[in-house]
Design a protein around this motif. Sequence first.
Motif, PDB file in Angstrom:
ATOM      1  N   ALA A  23       6.877 -35.227  45.794  1.00  0.00           N
ATOM      2  CA  ALA A  23       6.640 -35.073  44.352  1.00  0.00           C
ATOM      3  C   ALA A  23       5.151 -34.921  44.065  1.00  0.00           C
ATOM      4  CB  ALA A  23       7.208 -36.269  43.587  1.00  0.00           C
ATOM      5  N   ASP A  24       4.322 -35.668  44.764  1.00  0.00           N
ATOM      6  CA  ASP A  24       2.877 -35.554  44.567  1.00  0.00           C
ATOM      7  C   ASP A  24       2.390 -34.173  45.009  1.00  0.00           C
ATOM      8  OD1 ASP A  24       0.329 -36.751  43.812  1.00  0.00           O
ATOM      9  OD2 ASP A  24      -0.139 -36.695  45.966  1.00  0.00           O
ATOM     10  N   ARG A  27       3.361 -31.741  42.358  1.00  0.00           N
ATOM     11  CA  ARG A  27       2.485 -31.911  41.187  1.00  0.00           C
ATOM     12  C   ARG A  27       1.149 -31.207  41.421  1.00  0.00           C
ATOM     13  NH1 ARG A  27      -1.833 -34.745  40.277  1.00  0.00           N
ATOM     14  NH2 ARG A  27      -1.595 -35.951  42.176  1.00  0.00           N
TER      15      ARG A  27
END
Length: 83
Positions: A23-24, A27
């Motif tokens: 997810a990072d 992002r």
Amino acid sequence: MTQSTSRIFDGIGRIMNEAAGVADGVRREVETVAKSQAQRIVADMELVKREDFDALRELVQVQGEEIDALRQEIATLKAAKPA
């Protein structure tokens, strides 16, 4: 039973850590793409830099003052001109 439960929680924790890492990464990728798009849009708009605008504004102001002085000089010369 306790050991198998511990392994299950360890596995879930590992999966959650990996998901957080993914997810990072997503992002950061989205931020990079958005920033690139914004820079491209601004470049396409051909905007003037602030320092260039300020320099031109100052030049126009000085020229306006010079024009006013020349108009006054012309008016004085016309008034002093014999008929």
